[in-house]
Each structure stands twice: as structure tokens, then as C-alpha cells.
Enzyme design. Structure first.
Site, PDB file in Angstrom:
ATOM      1  N   PRO A 174       4.843  39.583  45.324  1.00  0.00           N
ATOM      2  CG  PRO A 174       3.392  41.014  46.479  1.00  0.00           C
ATOM      3  CD  PRO A 174       3.627  40.383  45.164  1.00  0.00           C
ATOM      4  CD  GLU A 175       5.702  33.183  48.416  1.00  0.00           C
ATOM      5  OE1 GLU A 175       5.395  32.780  49.556  1.00  0.00           O
ATOM      6  OE2 GLU A 175       6.010  32.422  47.499  1.00  0.00           O
ATOM      7  CE  LYS A 214       1.496  36.384  51.269  1.00  0.00           C
ATOM      8  NZ  LYS A 214       0.745  35.430  50.438  1.00  0.00           N
ATOM      9  NE  ARG A 263      -9.024  42.730  56.749  1.00  0.00           N
ATOM     10  CZ  ARG A 263      -8.281  42.511  55.682  1.00  0.00           C
ATOM     11  NH1 ARG A 263      -8.063  41.280  55.280  1.00  0.00           N
ATOM     12  NH2 ARG A 263      -7.744  43.515  55.025  1.00  0.00           N
ATOM     13  CG  ASN A 313       1.274  28.940  44.764  1.00  0.00           C
ATOM     14  OD1 ASN A 313       0.688  28.109  45.453  1.00  0.00           O
ATOM     15  ND2 ASN A 313       1.493  28.771  43.478  1.00  0.00           N
ATOM     16  NE  ARG A 341      -1.960  31.276  42.864  1.00  0.00           N
ATOM     17  CZ  ARG A 341      -1.197  32.142  43.534  1.00  0.00           C
ATOM     18  NH1 ARG A 341      -1.575  32.616  44.691  1.00  0.00           N
ATOM     19  NH2 ARG A 341      -0.045  32.529  43.029  1.00  0.00           N
TER      20      ARG A 341
END
Length: 263
Positions: free
Chosen positions: A2-3, A52, A121, A162, A248
DNA sequence: AGAGTTGTTCAAGC
DNA sequence: AGCTTGAACAACTC
């Protein structure tokens, strides 16, 4: 997997199919589904994505908090159901629909204060209408860290992963190593708007598609990117190079993407 | 079979 | 304090 687009797509779909319905909530593999038993048989009152993270609300006020991490998946099934295949942590079933969640790194019940601290957060989510991008701009313009790191830092802004990171910076012609403080406000806004635009396409198409004129291929969902995983820049035909940022891989075109403020 | 991966947190060290 | 690195975890694909 998942993004942000995957999670928002799931939230919209699950809100539609589950809201107002009583769910059977089970944990075929036990481990991880902290508190799931308490949700069993309750009515679902809504599903929401925050970056997410996925939040399922239940009628007694309980919240189920899911984060898929790198490997987690959600699979939708038709009824009648077959036994869970693989390491399914949570299964939710209504009269009409069912989903299995496997491999989440977070799978827990939450109370309202817990949800509040989660929201605090996490940076503004590019896919949420209530997002305030100026919170992200402020953090970025104070930071000497690479923009390639900052836009994927979920506490700065939420949703980008990413692949989108590489694609957005290439589309906006920003070198991923540019320091946050060296980018002007207009560029930050272009990055934000492009992120929102691309992730929204991702929600609709259920795939990461960042190329401009994509022929709508029938049938299968297919990822379609400009330089992520590619060797040649589609804009200038130059060689694509690879870097590592935040552990990454990032692809970039040294011709098209300018390193601003280098000194 | 082993490496690679659309993610995140934590701890330790500079 | 802020930044970096490394480890840990997860499940599946090729």
C-alpha cells in the site's frame, strides 16, 4: 503493497459496503487481532483513512486500527466464504460482503484518545479534503533534509510511498536530494497538488499510474510509471540513475531534475 | 531457494 | 536536537 491510494480506496469501498451493517469480526490466526472479539457482531458505523492508516468504527464506539505495512493486504471475497487462506489476521463479514486482512503491522482496537494521538503524529494527508498543506510546507522549508526524504515522511505529509515519491519529483523536475529549505513555496505547492492528483487517480484506477496520456487498457489493472524501475528518461532519453534515500531506492534523471540551492 | 519489496518504529551513536 | 544507520517485523512474488 500500500501507498496512500490503496488505503483510501479500501476505506471508500468498505464504508460503502459495511456501514450500517452488522459484521462478524474474527481472527482466524489469532495473533495480532488485539481486541477483535469485542467487535464481533457489532454494527459498523463508518470507515475512514488517515494517511496509510485505516479506521473502522463500531456502534459501541470501538475503533479498529489497521496499518498494512509493507506486506499487508486486503482481499475482498464473495459469499459464501471459503476458509481463510494464508496468514489472515482479521476477517470481516457482512450479509453481502467479506474481506480478509493479512500481514498488517498494526491491527488493534483503539479508543478516541488513541485516535487523536494518531491524527496528531501524522502530517496532512494529500487525499483528505480537511488536510492543511501549510503544515507540511512549514516543516519542509525549515528542514535541511532531502525533499526525497521529506515527502515520504508520514509525519511531514501523509500518503506518499516509495513509487510516488520518485514519480512526483520527476514530474515536477525536482532533484530528490534538494534540501527542503531550498525549495520555494510555489514548488512545494506543485508537489502537493501533483501528489493529490496522482493518488486520486490511483484510488480510481486501483493502480499507480503517473504517465499523462494512458490508454485505458481493458481488463487488468496495470502500474504505469515514467521512471520508477526504468533505465531511460521518457522526457530526454538520458540515462536514469538510482539513489538510496530513507533506505529505499529512488530513480532520477540528472538532466531533467535540477538540484536547487546547491552551494 | 533466495532475494526483493507500494512501510514503520525503535534504539543507539554521532 | 537532529540526523543517520541498522535491525526487526510482516507475506508474498519471481
Amino acid at each position: 503493497m500500500p501507498e496512500g491510494h490503496t488505503i483510501h480506496r479500501a476505506a471508500r469501498e468498505h464504508d460503502k459496503i459495511f456501514s450500517g451493517h452488522c459484521l462478524s469480526v474474527t481472527s482466524p490466526q489469532g495473533r495480532f487481532a488485539n481486541g477483535a472479539a469485542r467487535l464481533d457482531g457489532q454494527k459498523c458505523t463508518g470507515v475512514e483513512a488517515i494517511g496509510k492508516h485505516l479506521i473502522y468504527r463500531f456502534e459501541d464506539g470501538s475503533l479498529l486500527h489497521i496499518h498494512l505495512g509493507l506486506f499487508g493486504r486486503i482481499r475482498k471475497h464473495k459469499l459464501p466464504l471459503r476458509p481463510a487462506r494464508g496468514a489472515v489476521r482479521v476477517r470481516m463479514v457482512s450479509a453481502m460482503d467479506a474481506i480478509d486482512i493479512s500481514g498488517p503491522t498494526i491491527c488493534e482496537t483503539l479508543d478516541e484518545p488513541g485516535l487523536l494521538s494518531l491524527k496528531q503524529r501524522i502530517g496532512p494527508d494529500v487525499l483528505r479534503v480537511d488536510a492543511d498543506p501549510s503544515r507540511a510546507y512549514q516543516k519542509i522549508s525549515k528542514s535541511r533534509r532531502a525533499i526525497g526524504h521529506l515527502i515520504m515522511d508520514q509525519s511531514v505529509m501523509a500518503g506518499i510511498g516509495n513509487i510516488y515519491r520518485t514519480e512526483i519529483l520527476w514530474r515536477q523536475r525536482v532533484h530528490p536530494l534538494t534540501r527542503g529549505r531550498d525549495l520555494d513555496g510555489a514548488t512545494l505547492e506543485r508537489i502537493w497538488l501533483d501528489a493529490r492528483n496522482l493518488l486520486e487517480i490511483g484510488v480510481k484506477r486501483n493502480a499507480i499510474i503517473t504517465v499523462e496520456s494512458e490508454k485505458r487498457s481493458k481488463g487488468r489493472y496495470r502500474e504505469n510509471t515514467n521512471i520508477f524501475g526504468k533505465a531511460v528518461c521518457p522526457s530526454c532519453d538520458g540515462a536514469v540513475s538510482k539513489l538510496e534515500i530513507s533506505g529505499r531506492r529512488v530513480y532520477l534523471c540528472g538532466n531533467c531534475q535540477v538540484l536547487a540551492g546547491a552551494n
